[in-house]
Design a protein around this motif. Structure first.
Motif, PDB file in Angstrom:
ATOM      1  N   ASN A  77       0.834  -1.203   0.000  1.00 10.53           N
ATOM      2  CA  ASN A  77       0.000   0.000   0.000  1.00 10.53           C
ATOM      3  C   ASN A  77       0.869   1.254   0.000  1.00 10.53           C
ATOM      4  N   MET A  78       1.958   1.233   0.761  1.00  8.53           N
ATOM      5  CA  MET A  78       2.870   2.384   0.781  1.00  8.53           C
ATOM      6  C   MET A  78       3.516   2.571  -0.591  1.00  8.53           C
ATOM      7  N   GLU A  79       3.887   1.468  -1.245  1.00  9.66           N
ATOM      8  CA  GLU A  79       4.464   1.552  -2.588  1.00  9.66           C
ATOM      9  C   GLU A  79       3.448   2.158  -3.559  1.00  9.66           C
ATOM     10  N   ARG A  80       2.192   1.746  -3.460  1.00 11.39           N
ATOM     11  CA  ARG A  80       1.137   2.281  -4.320  1.00 11.39           C
ATOM     12  C   ARG A  80       0.970   3.777  -4.096  1.00 11.39           C
ATOM     13  N   ILE A  81       0.977   4.209  -2.847  1.00 16.44           N
ATOM     14  CA  ILE A  81       0.828   5.626  -2.519  1.00 16.44           C
ATOM     15  C   ILE A  81       2.002   6.429  -3.076  1.00 16.44           C
ATOM     16  N   MET A  82       3.205   5.904  -2.923  1.00 14.03           N
ATOM     17  CA  MET A  82       4.389   6.621  -3.412  1.00 14.03           C
ATOM     18  C   MET A  82       4.392   6.740  -4.931  1.00 14.03           C
ATOM     19  N   LEU A  87       4.070  14.680  -7.993  1.00 14.46           N
ATOM     20  CA  LEU A  87       5.329  15.373  -8.258  1.00 14.46           C
ATOM     21  C   LEU A  87       6.540  14.442  -8.305  1.00 14.46           C
ATOM     22  N   ARG A  88       6.309  13.163  -8.352  1.00 11.41           N
ATOM     23  CA  ARG A  88       7.448  12.236  -8.373  1.00 11.41           C
ATOM     24  C   ARG A  88       8.109  12.272  -9.749  1.00 11.41           C
ATOM     25  N   TYR A  95      13.848   3.869  -5.511  1.00 17.36           N
ATOM     26  CA  TYR A  95      13.577   3.979  -4.079  1.00 17.36           C
ATOM     27  C   TYR A  95      12.140   3.600  -3.742  1.00 17.36           C
ATOM     28  N   MET A  96      11.253   3.782  -4.705  1.00 16.02           N
ATOM     29  CA  MET A  96       9.839   3.540  -4.446  1.00 16.02           C
ATOM     30  C   MET A  96       9.457   2.075  -4.575  1.00 16.02           C
ATOM     31  N   SER A  97      10.229   1.306  -5.364  1.00 16.13           N
ATOM     32  CA  SER A  97       9.880  -0.106  -5.514  1.00 16.13           C
ATOM     33  C   SER A  97      10.371  -0.877  -4.295  1.00 16.13           C
TER      34      SER A  97
END
Length: 144
Positions: A77-82, A87-88, A95-97
């Motif tokens: 869920n945190m990965e999905r949010i990131m 603005l990414r 870093y997000m995966s």
């Protein structure tokens, strides 16, 4: 909440889940780990950077494999949010995966057949195709 009535709470979707086991179960688990060590290496070679490591599982009962996140990693869920952040930029994608660990079920007939085929020829196209199919299916069904 990290603790309840003196018991440390852990996520079942993360690596490091320890279940109580008898000496016989521990011995059987060690034998299966040795038996499937070669298959774990083949699966890791086929998947490459898609998974951090491949290990023999003691949590999986019915399915051939599952994917879990690292003990200290973020959740799916945190990965999905990131990834949804407006603005990414693409330089942050690494870093997000979240690194995933593939846990294989040594008692599943699919994994046993895959092990036999990999022992005969680890470069067999059917072995690679089946590993990729199992990984993609695990992505759909796992909660990591």
């Amino acid at each position: 909440m990290a603790e309840f009535e003196g018991k440390k709470l852990v996520s079942a979707a993360k690596e490091g889940l320890k279940l109580d086991e008898s000496e016989d179960e521990a011995k059987k688990k060690e034998e299966l780990k040795e038996k499937f060590e070669g298959l774990c290496k083949v699966v890791k070679d086929v998947l490459g950077d898609r998974v951090e490591k491949v290990v023999v599982s003691d949590r999986v009962v019915d399915s051939p494999c599952c994917l879990v996140t690292g003990e200290y990693g973020g959740t799916a869920n945190m990965e999905r949010i990131m990834k949804a952040q407006a603005l990414r930029d693409n330089s942050m994608a690494g870093y997000m995966s979240i690194k995933k660990t593939m846990e294989i079920n040594p008692e599943n007939p699919i994994m046993e057949e895959l092990r036999k085929r990999a022992d005969v020829d680890k470069n067999d196209k059917s072995v690679k195709d089946l590993v990729l199919l199992l990984f993609e299916t695990a992505l759909l069904t796992s909660r990591c």
